[in-house]
Design a protein around this motif. Structure first.
Motif, PDB file in Angstrom:
ATOM      1  N   ILE A   1       0.821  -1.214   0.000  1.00 36.52           N
ATOM      2  CA  ILE A   1       0.000   0.000   0.000  1.00 36.52           C
ATOM      3  C   ILE A   1       0.857   1.267   0.000  1.00 36.52           C
ATOM      4  CG2 ILE A   1      -0.290   0.203   2.495  1.00 36.52           C
ATOM      5  CD1 ILE A   1      -3.072   0.702  -0.106  1.00 36.52           C
ATOM      6  N   LYS A   2       2.112   1.156   0.437  1.00 34.35           N
ATOM      7  CA  LYS A   2       3.004   2.321   0.477  1.00 34.35           C
ATOM      8  C   LYS A   2       3.234   2.836  -0.939  1.00 34.35           C
ATOM      9  CE  LYS A   2       6.108   4.949   2.602  1.00 34.35           C
ATOM     10  NZ  LYS A   2       5.636   6.174   3.153  1.00 34.35           N
ATOM     11  N   ASN A   3       2.922   4.110  -1.154  1.00 34.95           N
ATOM     12  CA  ASN A   3       3.058   4.781  -2.453  1.00 34.95           C
ATOM     13  C   ASN A   3       2.152   4.193  -3.532  1.00 34.95           C
ATOM     14  OD1 ASN A   3       4.998   6.575  -1.419  1.00 34.95           O
ATOM     15  ND2 ASN A   3       6.622   5.103  -1.824  1.00 34.95           N
ATOM     16  N   ALA A   4       1.066   3.558  -3.125  1.00 37.25           N
ATOM     17  CA  ALA A   4       0.142   2.955  -4.082  1.00 37.25           C
ATOM     18  C   ALA A   4      -0.911   3.958  -4.545  1.00 37.25           C
ATOM     19  CB  ALA A   4      -0.547   1.743  -3.461  1.00 37.25           C
ATOM     20  N   VAL A   5      -1.340   3.758  -5.782  1.00 35.63           N
ATOM     21  CA  VAL A   5      -2.469   4.485  -6.359  1.00 35.63           C
ATOM     22  C   VAL A   5      -3.551   3.449  -6.608  1.00 35.63           C
ATOM     23  CG1 VAL A   5      -3.291   5.812  -8.337  1.00 35.63           C
ATOM     24  CG2 VAL A   5      -0.971   6.205  -7.463  1.00 35.63           C
ATOM     25  N   ILE A   6      -4.752   3.700  -6.076  1.00 38.56           N
ATOM     26  CA  ILE A   6      -5.867   2.779  -6.286  1.00 38.56           C
ATOM     27  C   ILE A   6      -6.909   3.446  -7.175  1.00 38.56           C
ATOM     28  CG2 ILE A   6      -7.737   1.464  -5.220  1.00 38.56           C
ATOM     29  CD1 ILE A   6      -6.023   1.134  -2.752  1.00 38.56           C
ATOM     30  N   TYR A   7      -7.238   2.747  -8.246  1.00 38.86           N
ATOM     31  CA  TYR A   7      -8.248   3.201  -9.203  1.00 38.86           C
ATOM     32  C   TYR A   7      -9.543   2.465  -8.881  1.00 38.86           C
ATOM     33  CZ  TYR A   7     -10.278   4.151 -13.881  1.00 38.86           C
ATOM     34  OH  TYR A   7     -11.073   4.548 -14.937  1.00 38.86           O
ATOM     35  N   TYR A   8     -10.592   3.223  -8.611  1.00 38.98           N
ATOM     36  CA  TYR A   8     -11.900   2.655  -8.310  1.00 38.98           C
ATOM     37  C   TYR A   8     -12.584   2.317  -9.631  1.00 38.98           C
ATOM     38  CZ  TYR A   8     -11.089   5.128  -3.835  1.00 38.98           C
ATOM     39  OH  TYR A   8     -10.573   5.615  -2.667  1.00 38.98           O
ATOM     40  N   VAL A   9     -12.455   1.069 -10.050  1.00 41.07           N
ATOM     41  CA  VAL A   9     -12.971   0.648 -11.345  1.00 41.07           C
ATOM     42  C   VAL A   9     -13.320  -0.835 -11.298  1.00 41.07           C
ATOM     43  CG1 VAL A   9     -10.661   0.138 -12.251  1.00 41.07           C
ATOM     44  CG2 VAL A   9     -12.497   0.638 -13.853  1.00 41.07           C
ATOM     45  N   GLY A  10     -14.337  -1.196 -12.033  1.00 41.12           N
ATOM     46  CA  GLY A  10     -14.694  -2.595 -12.260  1.00 41.12           C
ATOM     47  C   GLY A  10     -14.744  -2.784 -13.761  1.00 41.12           C
ATOM     48  N   PRO A  11     -13.622  -3.084 -14.387  1.00 41.27           N
ATOM     49  CA  PRO A  11     -13.577  -3.133 -15.855  1.00 41.27           C
ATOM     50  C   PRO A  11     -14.434  -4.241 -16.449  1.00 41.27           C
ATOM     51  CG  PRO A  11     -11.557  -4.022 -14.921  1.00 41.27           C
ATOM     52  CD  PRO A  11     -12.362  -3.469 -13.777  1.00 41.27           C
ATOM     53  N   THR A  12     -14.858  -4.005 -17.670  1.00 42.07           N
ATOM     54  CA  THR A  12     -15.586  -5.046 -18.397  1.00 42.07           C
ATOM     55  C   THR A  12     -14.569  -6.072 -18.901  1.00 42.07           C
ATOM     56  OG1 THR A  12     -15.417  -3.871 -20.511  1.00 42.07           O
ATOM     57  CG2 THR A  12     -17.351  -3.389 -19.145  1.00 42.07           C
ATOM     58  N   PRO A  13     -15.030  -7.258 -19.290  1.00 39.67           N
ATOM     59  CA  PRO A  13     -14.088  -8.266 -19.805  1.00 39.67           C
ATOM     60  C   PRO A  13     -13.336  -7.742 -21.028  1.00 39.67           C
ATOM     61  CG  PRO A  13     -16.212  -9.252 -19.334  1.00 39.67           C
ATOM     62  CD  PRO A  13     -16.393  -7.763 -19.221  1.00 39.67           C
ATOM     63  N   GLU A  14     -12.068  -8.124 -21.097  1.00 36.02           N
ATOM     64  CA  GLU A  14     -11.246  -7.679 -22.218  1.00 36.02           C
ATOM     65  C   GLU A  14     -11.587  -8.454 -23.479  1.00 36.02           C
ATOM     66  OE1 GLU A  14      -9.044 -10.908 -20.072  1.00 36.02           O
ATOM     67  OE2 GLU A  14     -10.044  -9.097 -19.423  1.00 36.02           O
ATOM     68  N   LYS A  15     -11.414  -7.796 -24.610  1.00 39.29           N
ATOM     69  CA  LYS A  15     -11.564  -8.460 -25.903  1.00 39.29           C
ATOM     70  C   LYS A  15     -10.212  -9.089 -26.251  1.00 39.29           C
ATOM     71  CE  LYS A  15     -15.153  -5.374 -27.503  1.00 39.29           C
ATOM     72  NZ  LYS A  15     -15.517  -4.252 -28.334  1.00 39.29           N
ATOM     73  N   PRO A  16     -10.219 -10.113 -27.083  1.00 42.44           N
ATOM     74  CA  PRO A  16      -8.951 -10.752 -27.454  1.00 42.44           C
ATOM     75  C   PRO A  16      -7.931  -9.710 -27.936  1.00 42.44           C
ATOM     76  CG  PRO A  16     -10.786 -12.016 -28.318  1.00 42.44           C
ATOM     77  CD  PRO A  16     -11.362 -10.740 -27.745  1.00 42.44           C
ATOM     78  N   GLY A  17      -6.720  -9.833 -27.390  1.00 41.93           N
ATOM     79  CA  GLY A  17      -5.650  -8.920 -27.780  1.00 41.93           C
ATOM     80  C   GLY A  17      -5.572  -7.650 -26.959  1.00 41.93           C
ATOM     81  N   ASN A  18      -6.553  -7.406 -26.093  1.00 38.96           N
ATOM     82  CA  ASN A  18      -6.543  -6.216 -25.247  1.00 38.96           C
ATOM     83  C   ASN A  18      -6.304  -6.622 -23.793  1.00 38.96           C
ATOM     84  OD1 ASN A  18      -7.182  -4.495 -27.413  1.00 38.96           O
ATOM     85  ND2 ASN A  18      -9.367  -4.834 -27.130  1.00 38.96           N
ATOM     86  N   PRO A  19      -5.563  -5.796 -23.040  1.00 42.59           N
ATOM     87  CA  PRO A  19      -5.300  -6.154 -21.645  1.00 42.59           C
ATOM     88  C   PRO A  19      -6.483  -5.960 -20.709  1.00 42.59           C
ATOM     89  CG  PRO A  19      -4.242  -4.076 -22.185  1.00 42.59           C
ATOM     90  CD  PRO A  19      -4.834  -4.617 -23.458  1.00 42.59           C
ATOM     91  N   ILE A  20      -7.462  -5.158 -21.131  1.00 41.24           N
ATOM     92  CA  ILE A  20      -8.592  -4.840 -20.253  1.00 41.24           C
ATOM     93  C   ILE A  20      -9.763  -4.378 -21.111  1.00 41.24           C
ATOM     94  CG2 ILE A  20      -8.040  -2.385 -19.891  1.00 41.24           C
ATOM     95  CD1 ILE A  20      -8.553  -2.916 -16.854  1.00 41.24           C
ATOM     96  N   GLY A  21     -10.956  -4.507 -20.575  1.00 37.71           N
ATOM     97  CA  GLY A  21     -12.131  -3.979 -21.251  1.00 37.71           C
ATOM     98  C   GLY A  21     -12.331  -2.525 -20.869  1.00 37.71           C
ATOM     99  N   SER A  22     -13.500  -2.020 -21.125  1.00 39.57           N
ATOM    100  CA  SER A  22     -13.814  -0.642 -20.764  1.00 39.57           C
ATOM    101  C   SER A  22     -13.535  -0.438 -19.279  1.00 39.57           C
ATOM    102  CB  SER A  22     -15.283  -0.351 -21.078  1.00 39.57           C
ATOM    103  OG  SER A  22     -15.592   0.989 -20.809  1.00 39.57           O
ATOM    104  N   ALA A  23     -12.896   0.679 -18.928  1.00 41.72           N
ATOM    105  CA  ALA A  23     -12.408   0.867 -17.560  1.00 41.72           C
ATOM    106  C   ALA A  23     -12.705   2.272 -17.045  1.00 41.72           C
ATOM    107  CB  ALA A  23     -10.912   0.571 -17.503  1.00 41.72           C
ATOM    108  N   GLY A  24     -13.986   2.608 -16.990  1.00 43.94           N
ATOM    109  CA  GLY A  24     -14.384   3.913 -16.465  1.00 43.94           C
ATOM    110  C   GLY A  24     -14.449   3.914 -14.948  1.00 43.94           C
ATOM    111  N   PRO A  25     -14.301   5.077 -14.333  1.00 49.14           N
ATOM    112  CA  PRO A  25     -14.255   5.170 -12.864  1.00 49.14           C
ATOM    113  C   PRO A  25     -15.594   4.890 -12.201  1.00 49.14           C
ATOM    114  CG  PRO A  25     -14.395   7.352 -13.819  1.00 49.14           C
ATOM    115  CD  PRO A  25     -14.231   6.396 -14.973  1.00 49.14           C
ATOM    116  N   THR A  26     -15.490   4.369 -10.982  1.00 48.27           N
ATOM    117  CA  THR A  26     -16.641   4.126 -10.116  1.00 48.27           C
ATOM    118  C   THR A  26     -16.830   5.327  -9.196  1.00 48.27           C
ATOM    119  OG1 THR A  26     -16.282   1.752 -10.146  1.00 48.27           O
ATOM    120  CG2 THR A  26     -17.493   2.616  -8.264  1.00 48.27           C
ATOM    121  N   THR A  27     -18.058   5.577  -8.777  1.00 49.22           N
ATOM    122  CA  THR A  27     -18.351   6.657  -7.837  1.00 49.22           C
ATOM    123  C   THR A  27     -17.594   6.412  -6.533  1.00 49.22           C
ATOM    124  OG1 THR A  27     -20.500   6.921  -8.870  1.00 49.22           O
ATOM    125  CG2 THR A  27     -20.202   7.906  -6.684  1.00 49.22           C
TER     126      THR A  27
END
Length: 185
Positions: free
Chosen positions: A54-80
């Motif tokens: 946790i030291k010097n960590a950045v946490i992104y509040y996100v629940g990404p959608t499943p990734e499509k083939p060849g992509n590391p992640i799906g849609s990754a918009g922020p959570t409230t």
């Protein structure tokens, strides 16, 4: 003002940021939403280690959608972000330096940000596909059973965020609202 910041994401690197500044982050960030935050605090209460340092960590509040083939992640918009307000002060007190989400934060979170020299960034709500383009790698590191809410380690390049809460007590939502009301006079 625009800043480019690469890890390590230390308070020293964030100390001169002001509410309203834009930042392009490059390096490792972690994802976690409310279910993962709850589990992490339970781990700490049991004296267990967190799934990442946790030291010097950045946490992104996100629940990404499943990734499509060849992509590391799906849609990754922020959570409230207020959904993490019950947990954020404890993690900030342990050395977390930044959070990324959307929306206002509680007074307790604002005080913890300032007390710890941390920052709260807003990501662009509704632009999850754009945010996903800045993710180079994604790996689930904990709580896989949570699906989209599992904790992930992301490698990001020039990930665009805006400073909402700065380490000196600046609050973009309050300042922006005040500037708007002043302009209407």
């Amino acid at each position: 003002m625009e800043h480019r910041i690469s890890e390590p994401f230390t308070t020293e690197k964030f100390k001169d940021l002001k509410a309203g500044d834009t930042v392009l982050l490059t390096g490792t960030i972690y994802t976690a939403r409310d279910a993962a935050h709850k589990r992490m605090l339970e781990m700490l209460e049991r004296g267990e280690s967190l799934p990442f340092d946790i030291k010097n960590a950045v946490i992104y509040y996100v629940g990404p959608t499943p990734e499509k083939p060849g992509n590391p992640i799906g849609s990754a918009g922020p959570t409230t972000s207020y959904r993490m307000d019950a947990y954020a002060p404890a993690l900030l007190d342990l050395g977390e330096t930044a959070m990324i989400g959307k929306g206002q934060r509680s007074q307790e979170v604002k005080e913890a940000v300032q007390r710890n020299g941390a920052v709260y960034f807003a990501a662009i709500g509704g632009a999850g596909a754009l945010m996903a383009q800045r993710v180079c790698q994604s790996q689930i590191i904990a709580f896989e059973d949570l699906g989209a809410e599992a904790v992930r380690r992301l490698e990001v390049k020039e990930f665009p965020v805006t400073v909402v809460l700065d380490s000196c007590g600046g609050d973009l939502y309050q300042e922006g609202r005040a500037a708007y009301l002043e302009s209407r006079k």
